[in-house]
Design a protein around this motif. Structure first.
Motif, PDB file in Angstrom:
ATOM      1  N   SER A  64     -85.965 -70.683 -76.383  1.00  0.00           N
ATOM      2  CA  SER A  64     -87.095 -70.947 -77.271  1.00  0.00           C
ATOM      3  C   SER A  64     -87.721 -72.312 -77.005  1.00  0.00           C
ATOM      4  O   SER A  64     -88.851 -72.579 -77.431  1.00  0.00           O
ATOM      5  CB  SER A  64     -86.657 -70.857 -78.736  1.00  0.00           C
ATOM      6  N   LEU A  65     -87.000 -73.169 -76.292  1.00  0.00           N
ATOM      7  CA  LEU A  65     -87.565 -74.453 -75.896  1.00  0.00           C
ATOM      8  C   LEU A  65     -88.567 -74.299 -74.760  1.00  0.00           C
ATOM      9  O   LEU A  65     -89.362 -75.199 -74.490  1.00  0.00           O
ATOM     10  CB  LEU A  65     -86.438 -75.403 -75.453  1.00  0.00           C
ATOM     11  N   MET A  66     -88.537 -73.148 -74.095  1.00  0.00           N
ATOM     12  CA  MET A  66     -89.396 -72.922 -72.940  1.00  0.00           C
ATOM     13  C   MET A  66     -90.313 -71.716 -73.096  1.00  0.00           C
ATOM     14  O   MET A  66     -91.150 -71.451 -72.230  1.00  0.00           O
ATOM     15  CB  MET A  66     -88.527 -72.737 -71.687  1.00  0.00           C
ATOM     16  N   GLY A  67     -90.130 -70.969 -74.175  1.00  0.00           N
ATOM     17  CA  GLY A  67     -90.923 -69.763 -74.360  1.00  0.00           C
ATOM     18  C   GLY A  67     -91.169 -69.445 -75.816  1.00  0.00           C
ATOM     19  O   GLY A  67     -90.717 -70.161 -76.711  1.00  0.00           O
ATOM     20  N   ARG A  68     -91.873 -68.352 -76.037  1.00  0.00           N
ATOM     21  CA  ARG A  68     -92.262 -67.954 -77.386  1.00  0.00           C
ATOM     22  C   ARG A  68     -91.440 -66.781 -77.894  1.00  0.00           C
ATOM     23  O   ARG A  68     -91.174 -66.678 -79.090  1.00  0.00           O
ATOM     24  CB  ARG A  68     -93.751 -67.602 -77.399  1.00  0.00           C
ATOM     25  N   LYS A  69     -91.042 -65.895 -76.972  1.00  0.00           N
ATOM     26  CA  LYS A  69     -90.301 -64.700 -77.390  1.00  0.00           C
ATOM     27  C   LYS A  69     -89.020 -64.559 -76.568  1.00  0.00           C
ATOM     28  O   LYS A  69     -89.025 -64.780 -75.362  1.00  0.00           O
ATOM     29  CB  LYS A  69     -91.163 -63.439 -77.212  1.00  0.00           C
ATOM     30  N   VAL A  70     -87.957 -64.176 -77.247  1.00  0.00           N
ATOM     31  CA  VAL A  70     -86.679 -63.889 -76.600  1.00  0.00           C
ATOM     32  C   VAL A  70     -86.241 -62.514 -77.085  1.00  0.00           C
ATOM     33  O   VAL A  70     -86.016 -62.309 -78.278  1.00  0.00           O
ATOM     34  CB  VAL A  70     -85.611 -64.943 -76.937  1.00  0.00           C
ATOM     35  N   ILE A  71     -86.129 -61.567 -76.178  1.00  0.00           N
ATOM     36  CA  ILE A  71     -85.857 -60.179 -76.535  1.00  0.00           C
ATOM     37  C   ILE A  71     -84.550 -59.740 -75.887  1.00  0.00           C
ATOM     38  O   ILE A  71     -84.427 -59.740 -74.659  1.00  0.00           O
ATOM     39  CB  ILE A  71     -86.998 -59.257 -76.073  1.00  0.00           C
ATOM     40  N   HIS A  72     -83.572 -59.384 -76.721  1.00  0.00           N
ATOM     41  CA  HIS A  72     -82.281 -58.924 -76.197  1.00  0.00           C
ATOM     42  C   HIS A  72     -82.392 -57.454 -75.816  1.00  0.00           C
ATOM     43  O   HIS A  72     -82.656 -56.594 -76.652  1.00  0.00           O
ATOM     44  CB  HIS A  72     -81.194 -59.121 -77.258  1.00  0.00           C
ATOM     45  N   MET A  73     -82.167 -57.156 -74.537  1.00  0.00           N
ATOM     46  CA  MET A  73     -82.330 -55.798 -74.040  1.00  0.00           C
ATOM     47  C   MET A  73     -81.016 -55.024 -73.927  1.00  0.00           C
ATOM     48  O   MET A  73     -81.032 -53.807 -73.767  1.00  0.00           O
ATOM     49  CB  MET A  73     -83.013 -55.830 -72.665  1.00  0.00           C
ATOM     50  N   GLY A  74     -79.872 -55.739 -74.007  1.00  0.00           N
ATOM     51  CA  GLY A  74     -78.594 -55.049 -73.884  1.00  0.00           C
ATOM     52  C   GLY A  74     -77.582 -55.869 -73.112  1.00  0.00           C
ATOM     53  O   GLY A  74     -77.720 -57.095 -72.996  1.00  0.00           O
ATOM     54  N   PRO A  75     -76.551 -55.243 -72.551  1.00  0.00           N
ATOM     55  CA  PRO A  75     -75.482 -55.944 -71.841  1.00  0.00           C
ATOM     56  C   PRO A  75     -75.964 -56.570 -70.530  1.00  0.00           C
ATOM     57  O   PRO A  75     -77.140 -56.399 -70.146  1.00  0.00           O
ATOM     58  CB  PRO A  75     -74.449 -54.839 -71.586  1.00  0.00           C
ATOM     59  N   PRO A  76     -75.113 -57.319 -69.827  1.00  0.00           N
ATOM     60  CA  PRO A  76     -75.504 -57.957 -68.567  1.00  0.00           C
ATOM     61  C   PRO A  76     -76.248 -57.002 -67.634  1.00  0.00           C
ATOM     62  O   PRO A  76     -75.835 -55.861 -67.437  1.00  0.00           O
ATOM     63  CB  PRO A  76     -74.158 -58.403 -67.981  1.00  0.00           C
ATOM     64  N   GLY A  77     -77.324 -57.495 -67.071  1.00  0.00           N
ATOM     65  CA  GLY A  77     -78.164 -56.700 -66.178  1.00  0.00           C
ATOM     66  C   GLY A  77     -79.339 -56.058 -66.864  1.00  0.00           C
ATOM     67  O   GLY A  77     -80.328 -55.671 -66.218  1.00  0.00           O
ATOM     68  N   SER A  78     -79.294 -55.945 -68.198  1.00  0.00           N
ATOM     69  CA  SER A  78     -80.345 -55.240 -68.932  1.00  0.00           C
ATOM     70  C   SER A  78     -81.667 -56.000 -68.926  1.00  0.00           C
ATOM     71  O   SER A  78     -82.745 -55.396 -68.918  1.00  0.00           O
ATOM     72  CB  SER A  78     -79.906 -54.993 -70.375  1.00  0.00           C
ATOM     73  N   GLY A  79     -81.604 -57.328 -68.975  1.00  0.00           N
ATOM     74  CA  GLY A  79     -82.830 -58.113 -68.928  1.00  0.00           C
ATOM     75  C   GLY A  79     -83.587 -57.873 -67.643  1.00  0.00           C
ATOM     76  O   GLY A  79     -84.818 -57.715 -67.641  1.00  0.00           O
ATOM     77  N   LEU A  80     -82.852 -57.830 -66.541  1.00  0.00           N
ATOM     78  CA  LEU A  80     -83.486 -57.606 -65.242  1.00  0.00           C
ATOM     79  C   LEU A  80     -84.044 -56.194 -65.115  1.00  0.00           C
ATOM     80  O   LEU A  80     -85.117 -55.987 -64.536  1.00  0.00           O
ATOM     81  CB  LEU A  80     -82.471 -57.878 -64.126  1.00  0.00           C
ATOM     82  N   LYS A  81     -83.334 -55.236 -65.656  1.00  0.00           N
ATOM     83  CA  LYS A  81     -83.837 -53.860 -65.599  1.00  0.00           C
ATOM     84  C   LYS A  81     -85.159 -53.746 -66.349  1.00  0.00           C
ATOM     85  O   LYS A  81     -86.100 -53.079 -65.892  1.00  0.00           O
ATOM     86  CB  LYS A  81     -82.789 -52.905 -66.174  1.00  0.00           C
ATOM     87  N   ALA A  82     -85.244 -54.416 -67.499  1.00  0.00           N
ATOM     88  CA  ALA A  82     -86.491 -54.398 -68.263  1.00  0.00           C
ATOM     89  C   ALA A  82     -87.605 -55.117 -67.507  1.00  0.00           C
ATOM     90  O   ALA A  82     -88.751 -54.655 -67.468  1.00  0.00           O
ATOM     91  CB  ALA A  82     -86.266 -55.050 -69.629  1.00  0.00           C
ATOM     92  N   LYS A  83     -87.266 -56.258 -66.899  1.00  0.00           N
ATOM     93  CA  LYS A  83     -88.277 -57.027 -66.158  1.00  0.00           C
ATOM     94  C   LYS A  83     -88.808 -56.237 -64.969  1.00  0.00           C
ATOM     95  O   LYS A  83     -90.017 -56.229 -64.698  1.00  0.00           O
ATOM     96  CB  LYS A  83     -87.666 -58.344 -65.686  1.00  0.00           C
TER      97      LYS A  83
END
Length: 339
Positions: free
Chosen positions: A194-213
């Motif tokens: 949050s110090l570098m962005g406006r939104k932080v969205i939890h997508m799931g377990p490890p690897g899930s953020g990258l899959k969403a991206k």
């Protein structure tokens, strides 16, 4: 916001000129201010690190590292009087920082950097568990492997947190981060990001953020080509660029490449197209992300109809010496669109 923790009892003291470390000797002095690390000062990382340094307490220390010494030197000059230490290696950053953010361009480099952090032996311990947050866009397999290695070695936790918003968002501090991590790490990661962005969205377990991206950037890659073709055909038919874009952006064709990053020079004053396609999200990076998405699809037996053709387009644009360093909206110029 910041995460306050004790630094390791065996802390490196240093003499500095304009924040750059010249010498390291060891001291048993403990410090209550937090210690932060940032690895990778490319177009995205540099701006993210700036926001981080601006928002953490002045007495907190920020360790930075990049192979480009000009980037680290420039960074230090932007914050006179701030506690910034230029580290020679990523390992040095990890030795001294409790919270480390990395922003690197490709999977091999992410793997290499984290191997260099872990291979020399155990890292000094902090009162709180060390947290690695990787904001790079890489393949989920590499990221999950790094996370598992860090956990198995007991060196902390590793989170994949790729971002969306481009260089403009990184500069303005309005990025959106997609988290891949256990639920227990979400609050701590959110405070940092949050110090570098406006939104932080939890997508799931490890690897899930990258899959969403990768799913998001796959769509972005296709939309950019489609927006470029639509603007090209409309202008060739005699429509005025601003009128066509205005119509699209209140109709069903509206998308980020038409509204914010319009590929036609002059339509959106702040878009890369209006400054000769300089800055923005590079063709090579988009091509990389698209190919990562296609590989992940192949690994999961997911069929796609348009991805391979889009990859051909971006590979052709990247292969053009005059266009390869431009924003990916330069596809419009590659198509022969009127400027």
């Amino acid at each position: 916001m910041s995460i306050t923790a004790l630094r390791p009892t065996m802390r490196a003291s240093r003499a500095t000129i304009r924040g750059v470390a010249l010498r390291r000797t060891f001291s048993s002095t403990t410090h209550n201010q937090a210690s932060w690390g940032f690895i990778g000062l490319g177009q995205m990382g540099y701006n993210m690190a700036k926001n981080l340094r601006q928002k953490i307490p002045k007495e907190d220390t920020l360790y930075i590292q990049d192979v480009n010494s000009a980037a680290t030197a420039k960074f230090v000059t932007e914050f006179p009087g701030a506690d910034i230490i230029v580290s020679k290696t990523a390992r040095e950053v990890a030795e001294n920082a409790e919270t480390i953010v990395s922003a690197l361009p490709n999977p091999p480099l992410v793997k290499s950097v984290y191997e260099s952090i872990l291979s020399p032996g155990a890292l000094p311990k902090f009162q709180n568990e060390r947290l690695f947050i990787d904001t790079s866009t890489i393949d989920p397999t590499t990221s999950i492997s790094v996370a598992e290695t860090i956990s198995q070695k007991g060196e902390g936790s590793f989170i994949d947190a790729p971002m969306s918003g481009g260089v403009v968002g990184a500069s303005a501090g309005t990025l959106s981060f997609m988290l891949g991590c256990p639920d227990t790490l979400v609050p701590r990661a959110t405070k940092v990001l949050s110090l570098m962005g406006r939104k932080v969205i939890h997508m799931g377990p490890p690897g899930s953020g990258l899959k969403a991206k990768l799913a998001n950037n796959y769509l972005l890659a296709l939309n950019n080509i489609a927006a470029s073709e639509a603007m090209h055909m409309g202008i060739a038919w005699g429509l005025k660029p601003a009128d066509l874009a205005g119509l699209i952006n209140i109709s069903t064709g509206k998308c980020w490449p038409s509204e914010v990053n319009n590929p036609v020079p002059g339509v959106v004053a702040t878009s890369p197209a209006s400054r000769n396609y300089d800055g923005g999200f590079g063709v090579a990076l988009m091509n990389k992300d698209l190919k990562l998405a296609l590989k992940a699809c192949a690994d999961a037996n997911v069929s796609t109809a348009l991805g391979d053709k889009a990859a051909e387009v971006y590979s052709a644009v990247e292969g053009d010496a005059e266009l390869k360093s431009k924003d990916f909206s330069v596809v419009y110029r590659w198509l022969g669109g009127k400027e």
